[in-house]
Write a protein that holds these residues in place. Structure first.
Motif, short mmCIF file in Angstrom:
data_model
loop_
_atom_site.label_atom_id
_atom_site.label_comp_id
_atom_site.label_asym_id
_atom_site.label_seq_id
_atom_site.Cartn_x
_atom_site.Cartn_y
_atom_site.Cartn_z
N ALA A 351 115.75 -23.90 90.71
CA ALA A 351 115.55 -22.64 90.00
C ALA A 351 115.86 -22.81 88.52
O ALA A 351 115.13 -22.28 87.66
N ARG A 352 116.93 -23.54 88.20
CA ARG A 352 117.24 -23.79 86.79
C ARG A 352 116.12 -24.57 86.12
O ARG A 352 115.72 -24.28 84.98
N THR A 353 115.62 -25.57 86.83
CA THR A 353 114.53 -26.36 86.28
C THR A 353 113.28 -25.51 86.10
O THR A 353 112.59 -25.60 85.08
N ALA A 354 112.96 -24.68 87.10
CA ALA A 354 111.76 -23.86 87.02
C ALA A 354 111.79 -22.93 85.81
O ALA A 354 110.75 -22.68 85.18
N ARG A 355 112.95 -22.45 85.47
CA ARG A 355 113.04 -21.56 84.31
C ARG A 355 112.64 -22.28 83.02
O ARG A 355 111.98 -21.71 82.16
N THR A 356 113.04 -23.54 82.88
CA THR A 356 112.68 -24.26 81.67
C THR A 356 111.18 -24.52 81.61
O THR A 356 110.63 -24.70 80.52
N PHE A 357 110.51 -24.54 82.75
CA PHE A 357 109.07 -24.77 82.78
C PHE A 357 108.25 -23.48 82.72
O PHE A 357 107.10 -23.52 82.30
N ALA A 633 93.25 -38.59 82.85
CA ALA A 633 93.24 -37.36 82.05
C ALA A 633 93.58 -36.15 82.91
O ALA A 633 94.36 -35.28 82.49
N VAL A 634 93.03 -36.08 84.12
CA VAL A 634 93.33 -34.94 85.00
C VAL A 634 94.77 -35.02 85.50
O VAL A 634 95.53 -34.05 85.41
N ALA A 635 95.16 -36.19 86.02
CA ALA A 635 96.44 -36.31 86.71
C ALA A 635 97.63 -36.23 85.77
O ALA A 635 98.69 -35.71 86.14
N LEU A 636 97.49 -36.74 84.54
CA LEU A 636 98.66 -36.86 83.67
C LEU A 636 98.59 -36.00 82.42
O LEU A 636 99.62 -35.82 81.75
N ILE A 637 97.41 -35.45 82.09
CA ILE A 637 97.31 -34.64 80.88
C ILE A 637 96.96 -33.19 81.19
O ILE A 637 97.64 -32.27 80.73
N LEU A 638 95.92 -32.96 81.97
CA LEU A 638 95.43 -31.60 82.18
C LEU A 638 96.19 -30.84 83.26
O LEU A 638 96.35 -29.62 83.16
N TYR A 639 96.66 -31.52 84.29
CA TYR A 639 97.22 -30.82 85.46
C TYR A 639 98.70 -30.50 85.35
O TYR A 639 99.10 -29.35 85.55
N PRO A 640 99.58 -31.43 85.03
CA PRO A 640 101.02 -31.10 85.02
C PRO A 640 101.45 -30.49 83.69
O PRO A 640 100.74 -30.54 82.68
N ALA A 641 102.64 -29.96 83.68
CA ALA A 641 103.34 -29.57 82.45
C ALA A 641 104.56 -30.46 82.33
O ALA A 641 105.11 -30.95 83.32
N TYR A 642 105.01 -30.66 81.09
CA TYR A 642 106.12 -31.56 80.82
C TYR A 642 107.21 -30.84 80.04
O TYR A 642 106.92 -30.07 79.11
N VAL A 643 108.45 -31.10 80.43
CA VAL A 643 109.62 -30.62 79.70
C VAL A 643 110.56 -31.80 79.53
O VAL A 643 110.90 -32.48 80.51
N ASP A 644 110.96 -32.03 78.31
CA ASP A 644 111.87 -33.12 78.00
C ASP A 644 113.21 -32.88 78.70
O ASP A 644 113.85 -31.85 78.47
N PRO A 645 113.68 -33.79 79.56
CA PRO A 645 114.94 -33.54 80.28
C PRO A 645 116.16 -33.56 79.39
O PRO A 645 117.22 -33.07 79.80
N VAL A 646 116.05 -34.10 78.18
CA VAL A 646 117.19 -34.14 77.27
C VAL A 646 117.27 -32.86 76.44
O VAL A 646 118.30 -32.18 76.40
N SER A 647 116.18 -32.49 75.78
CA SER A 647 116.19 -31.28 74.94
C SER A 647 115.89 -30.01 75.72
O SER A 647 116.19 -28.92 75.26
N ARG A 648 115.26 -30.15 76.90
CA ARG A 648 114.80 -29.03 77.74
C ARG A 648 113.70 -28.21 77.04
O ARG A 648 113.48 -27.05 77.36
N LEU A 649 112.98 -28.84 76.13
CA LEU A 649 111.87 -28.20 75.44
C LEU A 649 110.55 -28.72 75.99
O LEU A 649 110.44 -29.88 76.40
N PRO A 650 109.50 -27.88 75.99
CA PRO A 650 108.19 -28.36 76.43
C PRO A 650 107.70 -29.47 75.52
O PRO A 650 107.97 -29.49 74.32
#
Length: 701
Positions: A351-357, A633-650
């Protein structure tokens, strides 16, 4: 968090030359910092402090081993910092926020990426060499063109607004007004009598019909009560909330404020601003319309002089242009998150992780513990029902459908972390799917839709190719475990080496992505039957090796079909030592494709069915033929979202590839997913043993 609703790639940071903060320094600097959270824990704090290393709230034993003391943002901590500086005869610098809106919603508790660092001499104590005690002294003055670019960016992206929730919304039709009255100063120190006086002045000058009150932003107000909003409603005055709309100042002649960001923005935009209170640097500009040159001068004072900007993904100091560009990019990322969500099936950590995303300026995540309560809450509030993985199953799908709800499902992405999820590491990527899940071959998914319909222009394919090459060069995988070189061929006697990656038997990818071959032993038997000449290496899944999940196999059963059992090491070394990879649905198959190793699939993983693998199962939904870079391009760029685990920023996937290298090298460390890591880990292992003894020991698969 999906690619179509989020802006393009973030701007690259440029290191300042010379550094915009005080003091050009030839030697490494250690700074004692007396700052509140989350500032004190920010990985980019050294860049804001013009230091190589920061020591939070040091004791007396550290007093002589630092070069300067930095405080601010909290009166109590600042007083402690000043006392520390006096006692150890160290220079003191004050850190304060720049007059900018935040990079992220305040609810996420992430420090700003910009600040002002000024020397404030303590009587009789030294000042850092080269530090400026007044804004602008000793600073290189940017050109007019650079200042104009900064001004355009600040105004165009509303970087002074408390949020960017409505930045890209179409313009609203408002009754024309010529004056805005801000309900409170941004720091919450506005005197109610002053605000009432400003409102009275605006009404007298412009008339009630031409005045609107800008209420306090509830997400940025930190509990401060509105002062004018209730009065405005009671007396029939208009309210015009500031949610980052670019047209807020359209048609406005004068802004009345007790100081703060809206007054500054009005002056920068060429409006008149009447300020009841303002800092010394702003007061000379108030009360009149500024000439173009004066607006540039004000922009320099506000955003360049004594200003420090940091790239939170590299930790490096960057110049004002780059720092403001990063700020704008981050704010737009959060603006793209618009849906309030009711989450079900999430542990406290998830849940904590989901909030950052998922959380944005006006988008929140509330967690429900039971499916029925989740459905009721989502139906009542209009929020999106968001479920972790396959939790709830078909019963939840049916109940949600009866309530008229669609389910969004969330799952780990394909580049996750340094370490296993069962070791309580924070994921760097998640995939949100409103149709299914990428590993559930029984039904369509957003991944399949993207793979079938995405337009792959030259820029996207060039980016995918560069990303693929960077991943291979950096040896990046899903979990990024330590790996040593392997040599199966020395033991294979010239036979072709087939790697068979094991999977967790009760994993959702096995339950929903396999049909004829549904377990590790069945996979090995099928490979041996088809390829009796091969040297088969079975690599046990790391979650089974660590006994974090149930279903590990004894060697005697594996060696009935395989020639070798590999328990340790990362998948990459094993893939590189193999001639082929045969798998049910393991991500190791995708990682093998990236490295040019032929792959045979015995289930229906997300990367099968596009013409890149030899497939033993098929689905008519996957008709398009993809190149490897199109799949990347689909699997790693278009489909997922990324959040830096250190800064917790997208961030971007390229940022994660670089961050993984930093973590593996020990240069940075992500925060733990839970404060009770050892206890959670013990409970995971205990549950795995129970499940194994009850469900897998007698019927291994």
């Amino acid at each position: 968090m999906t690619s179509p609703t989020e802006p393009g790639r973030r701007p690259a940071g440029r290191e300042p030359a010379p550094a915009p903060g005080p003091g050009l320094r030839p030697a490494p600097v250690r700074a004692a910092v007396f700052l509140p959270e989350p500032w004190a824990a920010a990985a980019w704090l050294p860049a804001l402090c013009d230091a190589d290393e920061v020591v939070p709230s040091p004791g007396d034993d550290e007093g002589g081993r630092v070069d300067r003391v930095i405080g601010g943002l909290d009166p109590r901590l600042e007083a402690r910092g000043r006392d520390h500086a006096r006692r150890f005869r160290l220079p003191f610098l004050r850190l304060e926020p720049l007059p900018l809106g935040p990079a992220s919603p305040p609810s996420l508790g992430i420090a700003h990426i910009a600040a002002r660092l000024c020397a404030e001499p303590i009587p009789g104590e030294p000042v850092p060499a080269g530090a400026r005690t007044r804004a602008g002294q000793g600073a290189a003055v940017p050109s007019a063109a650079v200042l104009q670019g900064i001004l355009d960016l600040v105004l165009g992206d509303r970087l002074l607004a408390a949020s960017a929730a409505a930045l890209d919304d179409p313009a609203e039709a408002h009754s024309p007004v010529t004056a805005l009255v801000a309900d409170a100063a941004d720091d919450g120190t506005a005197d109610p009598d002053r605000l009432l006086g400003l409102l009275a002045e605006a009404r007298a000058r412009h008339g009630d019909g031409a005045v609107a009150v800008v209420p306090v932003d509830p997400r940025a107000a930190a509990g401060r009560p509105p002062i004018l909003a209730a009065l405005a409603v009671r007396e029939g005055l208009r309210l015009r909330p500031d949610r980052g709309r670019p047209d807020l100042l359209a048609g406005i002649d004068t802004v009345y404020a007790a100081g703060g960001l809206l007054g500054l923005e009005a002056l920068l935009a060429g409006r008149r601003a009447v300020l009841a209170a303002a800092p010394d640097w702003l007061a000379p500009f108030a009360g009149r319309r500024l000439a173009p040159a004066e607006r540039l001068d004000l922009a320099r004072i506000a955003f360049v002089d004594d200003a420090r900007y940091a790239d939170p993904f590299t930790g490096a100091a960057v110049d004002a242009e780059a720092g403001l560009g990063l700020l704008a990019w981050l704010r737009r990322r959060y603006a793209g998150r618009r849906a309030n969500r009711i989450a079900y099936g999430f542990s406290a950590q998830k849940a904590r992780t989901a909030r950052t995303f998922l959380e944005g300026w006006e988008a929140s995540v509330a967690v429900a513990s039971r499916p029925a309560s989740a459905i009721r809450a989502a139906a009542r509030s209009g929020a999106r029902l968001t479920v972790w993985g396959t939790r709830g199953g078909a019963a939840l799908d049916e109940a949600a459908a009866r309530a008229g709800l669609r389910i969004d499902r969330l799952e780990d992405g394909f580049i996750r972390s340094v370490g296993l999820g069962t070791m309580q590491t924070i994921p760097a990527s998640l995939a949100l799917d409103d149709e299914g899940l990428y590993y559930d071959a029984r039904r369509p998914s957003r991944f399949e839709r993207l793979a079938e319909t995405a337009v792959f222009d030259e820029a996207l394919l060039m980016r995918a190719r560069a990303l693929r090459e960077a991943i291979v060069a950096a040896r990046v995988t899903k979990y990024n475990l330590a790996a040593e070189a392997l040599d199966f061929r020395a033991r294979s006697g010239g036979r072709p080496v087939i790697l068979a990656p094991g999977q967790v038997p009760d994993d959702a990818a096995i339950r929903t992505g396999t049909f004829a071959v549904t377990g590790n032993l069945a996979l090995l038997a099928a490979i041996r039957k088809e390829r009796p000449d091969a040297y088969i290496v079975y690599k046990e899944h790391p979650d089974l090796v660590t006994r974090s999940r149930a279903g590990w196999l004894p060697d005697r059963l594996v060696l009935e079909h395989a020639d070798e059992v590999l328990r340790r090491g990362d998948a990459i070394a094993a893939i590189e030592a193999a001639d082929e990879v045969h798998t049910m649905t393991s991500l190791a198959g995708f990682e093998a494709l990236l490295r040019g190793v032929p792959v045979t699939t015995w289930g229906l993983p997300f990367y099968a069915g596009w013409g890149l693998t030899a497939d033993r199962e098929h689905t008519p939904r996957r008709r398009r033929r993809l190149s490897l870079d199109e799949l990347v391009a689909v699997a790693l760029i278009l489909y997922p979202a990324y959040v830096d685990p250190v800064s917790r920023l997208p961030c971007e996937v390229e940022d994660i590839v670089r961050r993984i290298a930093q973590i593996r090298e020990g240069r940075v460390a992500p925060p733990p997913a839970t404060r009770f890591r050892a206890l959670v880990r013990a409970s995971v292992v205990a549950e795995a043993w129970i499940r194994h003894l009850l469900g897998h020991r007698l019927t291994p698969r």
